[in-house]
Scaffold this motif. Structure first.
Motif, PDB file in Angstrom:
ATOM      1  N   ASP A  97      30.956  11.751  15.844  1.00 17.49           N
ATOM      2  CA  ASP A  97      30.736  11.637  17.283  1.00 17.49           C
ATOM      3  C   ASP A  97      32.093  11.655  17.984  1.00 17.49           C
ATOM      4  O   ASP A  97      32.965  10.841  17.682  1.00 17.49           O
ATOM      5  CB  ASP A  97      29.987  10.312  17.557  1.00 17.49           C
TER       6      ASP A  97
ATOM      7  N   ALA B 281      32.719  10.973  21.087  1.00 20.57           N
ATOM      8  CA  ALA B 281      32.864  10.038  22.213  1.00 20.57           C
ATOM      9  C   ALA B 281      33.863   8.907  21.923  1.00 20.57           C
ATOM     10  O   ALA B 281      34.749   8.662  22.750  1.00 20.57           O
ATOM     11  CB  ALA B 281      31.498   9.488  22.605  1.00 20.57           C
ATOM     12  N   PRO B 282      33.773   8.202  20.773  1.00 18.76           N
ATOM     13  CA  PRO B 282      34.775   7.152  20.529  1.00 18.76           C
ATOM     14  C   PRO B 282      36.198   7.722  20.431  1.00 18.76           C
ATOM     15  O   PRO B 282      37.155   7.065  20.826  1.00 18.76           O
ATOM     16  CB  PRO B 282      34.345   6.541  19.180  1.00 18.76           C
TER      17      PRO B 282
ATOM     18  N   ALA C 131      37.393   8.167  23.833  1.00 16.65           N
ATOM     19  CA  ALA C 131      37.721   6.865  24.438  1.00 16.65           C
ATOM     20  C   ALA C 131      39.114   6.409  24.017  1.00 16.65           C
ATOM     21  O   ALA C 131      39.890   5.925  24.847  1.00 16.65           O
ATOM     22  CB  ALA C 131      36.679   5.829  24.025  1.00 16.65           C
ATOM     23  N   LEU C 132      39.455   6.577  22.753  1.00 20.17           N
ATOM     24  CA  LEU C 132      40.785   6.171  22.297  1.00 20.17           C
ATOM     25  C   LEU C 132      41.858   7.096  22.873  1.00 20.17           C
ATOM     26  O   LEU C 132      42.946   6.649  23.231  1.00 20.17           O
ATOM     27  CB  LEU C 132      40.858   6.147  20.769  1.00 20.17           C
TER      28      LEU C 132
ATOM     29  N   SER D 259      47.260  10.081  15.166  1.00 20.20           N
ATOM     30  CA  SER D 259      47.054   9.357  13.908  1.00 20.20           C
ATOM     31  C   SER D 259      46.185   8.128  14.131  1.00 20.20           C
ATOM     32  O   SER D 259      45.341   7.786  13.289  1.00 20.20           O
ATOM     33  CB  SER D 259      48.396   8.958  13.286  1.00 20.20           C
ATOM     34  N   SER D 260      46.347   7.471  15.274  1.00 20.67           N
ATOM     35  CA  SER D 260      45.515   6.296  15.567  1.00 20.67           C
ATOM     36  C   SER D 260      44.059   6.705  15.785  1.00 20.67           C
ATOM     37  O   SER D 260      43.148   6.002  15.337  1.00 20.67           O
ATOM     38  CB  SER D 260      46.040   5.569  16.809  1.00 20.67           C
TER      39      SER D 260
ATOM     40  N   ALA E  17      42.658   7.423  12.296  1.00 20.86           N
ATOM     41  CA  ALA E  17      42.475   6.242  11.444  1.00 20.86           C
ATOM     42  C   ALA E  17      41.446   5.279  12.007  1.00 20.86           C
ATOM     43  O   ALA E  17      40.653   4.710  11.250  1.00 20.86           O
ATOM     44  CB  ALA E  17      43.823   5.530  11.276  1.00 20.86           C
ATOM     45  N   ALA E  18      41.457   5.099  13.339  1.00 18.01           N
ATOM     46  CA  ALA E  18      40.613   4.057  13.918  1.00 18.01           C
ATOM     47  C   ALA E  18      39.240   4.552  14.365  1.00 18.01           C
ATOM     48  O   ALA E  18      38.322   3.740  14.516  1.00 18.01           O
ATOM     49  CB  ALA E  18      41.335   3.422  15.105  1.00 18.01           C
ATOM     50  N   ALA E  19      39.084   5.851  14.572  1.00 22.77           N
ATOM     51  CA  ALA E  19      37.789   6.347  15.053  1.00 22.77           C
ATOM     52  C   ALA E  19      37.152   7.387  14.125  1.00 22.77           C
ATOM     53  O   ALA E  19      35.955   7.305  13.839  1.00 22.77           O
ATOM     54  CB  ALA E  19      37.943   6.941  16.453  1.00 22.77           C
TER      55      ALA E  19
ATOM     56  N   PRO F 119      36.537   5.823  10.112  1.00 23.83           N
ATOM     57  CA  PRO F 119      35.401   4.896  10.008  1.00 23.83           C
ATOM     58  C   PRO F 119      34.048   5.592  10.205  1.00 23.83           C
ATOM     59  O   PRO F 119      33.069   5.262   9.531  1.00 23.83           O
ATOM     60  CB  PRO F 119      35.652   3.878  11.122  1.00 23.83           C
TER      61      PRO F 119
ATOM     62  N   LEU G 165      33.275   7.726   7.096  1.00 25.16           N
ATOM     63  CA  LEU G 165      33.404   7.017   5.822  1.00 25.16           C
ATOM     64  C   LEU G 165      32.146   7.068   4.925  1.00 25.16           C
ATOM     65  O   LEU G 165      32.276   7.321   3.720  1.00 25.16           O
ATOM     66  CB  LEU G 165      33.825   5.560   6.066  1.00 25.16           C
ATOM     67  N   PRO G 166      30.939   6.832   5.468  1.00 28.26           N
ATOM     68  CA  PRO G 166      29.774   6.876   4.581  1.00 28.26           C
ATOM     69  C   PRO G 166      29.644   8.218   3.858  1.00 28.26           C
ATOM     70  O   PRO G 166      29.413   8.271   2.657  1.00 28.26           O
ATOM     71  CB  PRO G 166      28.590   6.641   5.524  1.00 28.26           C
TER      72      PRO G 166
ATOM     73  N   THR H 265      26.452   0.800   0.151  1.00 25.55           N
ATOM     74  CA  THR H 265      27.506   0.962   1.153  1.00 25.55           C
ATOM     75  C   THR H 265      27.150   1.902   2.292  1.00 25.55           C
ATOM     76  O   THR H 265      27.837   1.902   3.305  1.00 25.55           O
ATOM     77  CB  THR H 265      28.809   1.490   0.505  1.00 25.55           C
TER      78      THR H 265
ATOM     79  N   PHE I 200      33.246   4.276  29.777  1.00 24.80           N
ATOM     80  CA  PHE I 200      32.363   5.446  29.796  1.00 24.80           C
ATOM     81  C   PHE I 200      30.906   5.024  30.024  1.00 24.80           C
ATOM     82  O   PHE I 200      30.542   3.868  29.839  1.00 24.80           O
ATOM     83  CB  PHE I 200      32.461   6.202  28.468  1.00 24.80           C
TER      84      PHE I 200
ATOM     85  N   ASN J 197      31.052   4.141  24.083  1.00 26.94           N
ATOM     86  CA  ASN J 197      32.005   4.900  23.246  1.00 26.94           C
ATOM     87  C   ASN J 197      32.810   4.011  22.303  1.00 26.94           C
ATOM     88  O   ASN J 197      34.005   4.232  22.084  1.00 26.94           O
ATOM     89  CB  ASN J 197      32.963   5.731  24.118  1.00 26.94           C
TER      90      ASN J 197
ATOM     91  N   VAL K 255      33.560   2.458  18.435  1.00 28.16           N
ATOM     92  CA  VAL K 255      33.459   2.998  17.072  1.00 28.16           C
ATOM     93  C   VAL K 255      32.342   2.201  16.379  1.00 28.16           C
ATOM     94  O   VAL K 255      32.493   0.989  16.169  1.00 28.16           O
ATOM     95  CB  VAL K 255      34.794   2.850  16.310  1.00 28.16           C
TER      96      VAL K 255
ATOM     97  N   HIS L 119      41.562  -2.058  19.576  1.00 29.75           N
ATOM     98  CA  HIS L 119      41.989  -0.682  19.857  1.00 29.75           C
ATOM     99  C   HIS L 119      42.658  -0.573  21.221  1.00 29.75           C
ATOM    100  O   HIS L 119      43.453   0.335  21.457  1.00 29.75           O
ATOM    101  CB  HIS L 119      40.805   0.278  19.781  1.00 29.75           C
TER     102      HIS L 119
ATOM    103  N   TRP M 174      44.634  -0.917  14.323  1.00 27.53           N
ATOM    104  CA  TRP M 174      43.524  -0.078  13.842  1.00 27.53           C
ATOM    105  C   TRP M 174      42.310  -0.921  13.469  1.00 27.53           C
ATOM    106  O   TRP M 174      41.196  -0.617  13.831  1.00 27.53           O
ATOM    107  CB  TRP M 174      43.975   0.758  12.634  1.00 27.53           C
TER     108      TRP M 174
END
Lengths: 273, 273
Positions: A175, A177-178, A181-182, A190-191, A194-196, A199, A202-203, A272, B111, B115, B117, B128, B140
């Motif tokens: 997605d 959208a996040p 937002a960041l 890179s942020s 790593a942060a959006a 994660p 990940l699944p 998980t 938003f 938005n 994570v 964040h 992060w």
């Protein structure tokens, strides 16, 4: 309430029913003829013969008979070779997964810093995927010598080809959208990754990694046949020396390892994801 | 006659708009912004307005009036075709790379759909906000953040009434809670102005009132400058000190709350849609 269907004798549609099969046009007809020709040619090319197969059945029965009961004489050596096989699969997959992460970022359209890097990363992944792991094993046996390290490197490259592609697809499907937002609060690339992105992906990435481990476990058995370590070499020696009872022990050990890894992977995925 | 009545009576939306004077000092000045999308669809046709420090301003307009586009242009999430935007003392259209990111970092953007994570905790999502302040990898994830940042993020959650939900995953929060976490993320940024794009559009009425009340409280208590788009005349009159209405990509009304009344604004909406 649905009204009952009228008796078939009373059915009298105003139009004739359409044909069951459409008449193929010329290109379709030519394609079908070429396809059938290819199948016939492949049968001939492979020497496919039901007669030979039937003649070989007694041989298969004889080998199967000599395989049972499995021999437990070299169980300790088989066990050690099995552990080595799993080590190869585990480290090859682990290193492959780690290395495929940055490659996948470069191969993700909206994350790559430059179009040229995107195409280079996609081409590298495609190349790693296209060359079979057995070929990689042959190359690494020449490069680093016989033994499990060559096999581990072969698995690593194969894993990069496998995970690189699926990681990139997982990242592309996240997605946005996040991430937007960041980006809107001034976070760097890179942020955001790593942060959006990670994660969110990940699944899927975890599932892909577990499938890669299962695939690597099966591969690591075969890689031994070209001297790249693992239990494959034990199996080859047993078969060449006609020690079928010992070979059956090795085959059963491989079966146990592959099933154990698959079951563990399925359990981890359930927990998980 | 109120400004809205005057506009409706004149039926001249493209004429000179009613001007509301922003509080000094001005933190956002938009001048003659124009934006067309591919295909020639003109969304903004010379919108101009200003927002003063500590003001709460509502941006109204029918669907397609250009509210969201205008708000996104203010942060260059969408690139305007022409015009000037001065945001917190800088010409945002002249900024690139790190300087643009640094300027964005001073602005909170909420938003329509929070938005966040989804797989990360509320606390990680709030952290964040510190990415805006150059916290980098430390911001992060809450698990790896230094104690000082974690405490600040928890304080931000406390300010929006969600300190007890810090460990909850964002995808398990209600719509209202999620939007409050998004506000907490803006607080973590230490934003000097918050732009909110229909922040309650995806919420039920009760949760919507809750979020708008939170914005109003932060504006009154902490002097946070707040510009929000909305379709709700009640929210515009209830939570903003000034309302700006867009029609055909231009500012048609810009007046303090005291000079506006719901009936004429509804009439404006009906004529605009």
């Amino acid at each position: 309430m649905i009204p009952p269907a009228p008796p078939s004798a009373s059915l009298n549609p105003s139009a004739a029913p359409p044909p069951r099969f459409a008449r193929p046009d010329l290109p379709s007809f030519v394609a079908w003829v070429l396809f059938l020709g290819l199948i016939v040619s492949a049968f001939k090319g492979t020497g496919f013969s039901a007669e030979d197969f039937l003649a070989g059945l007694p041989g298969i029965a004889r080998i199967a008979g000599e395989m049972f009961p499995p021999s437990l004489e070299r169980l300790d050596k088989v066990g050690l070779a099995l552990v080595e096989t799993f080590h190869m699969a585990l480290i090859g997959t682990f290193a492959g997964v780690i290395l495929s992460l940055p490659l996948a970022v470069l191969a993700t359209r909206h994350l790559t810093p430059h179009a040229a890097l995107y195409h280079a990363a996609r081409a590298t992944i495609a190349f790693f995927r296209t060359v079979p792991d057995l070929i990689w094993a042959l190359i690494f046996v020449i490069a680093v010598g016989l033994g499990p390290f060559a096999g581990t490197l072969a698995i690593m490259i194969d894993t990069i080809g496998f995970c690189g592609r699926f990681f990139a697809e997982a990242m592309e499907e996240t997605d946005r959208a996040p991430q937007e937002a960041l980006g809107a609060i001034g976070a760097g690339r890179s942020s955001v990754i790593a942060a959006a992105v990670v994660p969110a992906a990940l699944p899927s990435m975890l599932a892909t990694s577990l499938f890669a481990l299962e695939k690597a476990t099966r591969s690591s058995v075969v890689l031994g046949l070209v001297g790249a370590g693992g239990i494959g070499i034990e199996l080859q020696v047993s078969m060449e020396l006609f020690r079928y009872a010992e070979a059956s022990t090795i085959i059963l050990a491989i079966l146990v390892l592959v099933i154990a890894v698959e079951q563990a992977g399925a359990w981890l995925r359930r927990r998980t994801i | 006659m109120t400004p809205a009545e005057a506009l409706v009576a004149a039926e001249a939306p493209m004429g000179a708009p009613m001007r509301g004077a922003p509080v000094e000092p001005v933190v956002l000045a938009v001048e003659d912004i124009r934006k067309s999308f591919p295909g020639g669809r003109r969304v903004l046709a010379g919108a101009s307005f200003a927002v003063g420090k500590g003001e709460a301003v509502a941006l109204l307009g029918a669907n397609g009036a250009g509210k969201s586009t205008l708000l996104r242009c203010c942060l260059r999430l969408i690139e305007p075709d022409s015009g000037r935007i001065e945001l917190l003392g800088a010409d945002i259209r002249a900024l690139r790379g790190a300087r643009l990111r640094a300027q964005r970092a001073r602005v909170g953007f909420v938003f329509q759909r929070h938005n966040l994570v989804p797989r990360l905790s509320a606390l990680s999502n709030v952290l964040h906000g510190a990415l805006a302040r150059g916290a980098g990898a430390a911001a992060w994830f809450q698990a790896t953040a230094p104690k000082r940042l974690r405490a600040e993020a928890l304080d931000c959650l406390d300010r929006v009434g969600l300190a007890d939900s810090a460990a909850m995953r964002a995808d398990r929060l209600s719509g209202g809670q999620s939007q409050r976490v998004a506000v907490a993320r803006a607080l973590m940024q230490r934003a000097e102005i918050v732009l909110a794009d229909e922040p309650v559009a995806s919420l039920d009425p009760a949760a919507g009132e809750e979020v708008m009340a939170l914005f109003a409280e932060l504006n009154a208590r902490e002097g946070l400058t707040f510009l929000f788009t909305t379709h709700s005349i009640e929210h515009a009159l209830g939570y903003a000190r000034r309302a700006i209405a867009l029609k055909d990509g231009r500012v048609a009304i810009d007046a303090p709350r005291a000079e506006l009344d719901p009936v004429s604004l509804r009439d404006f909406y009906e004529r605009s849609s």
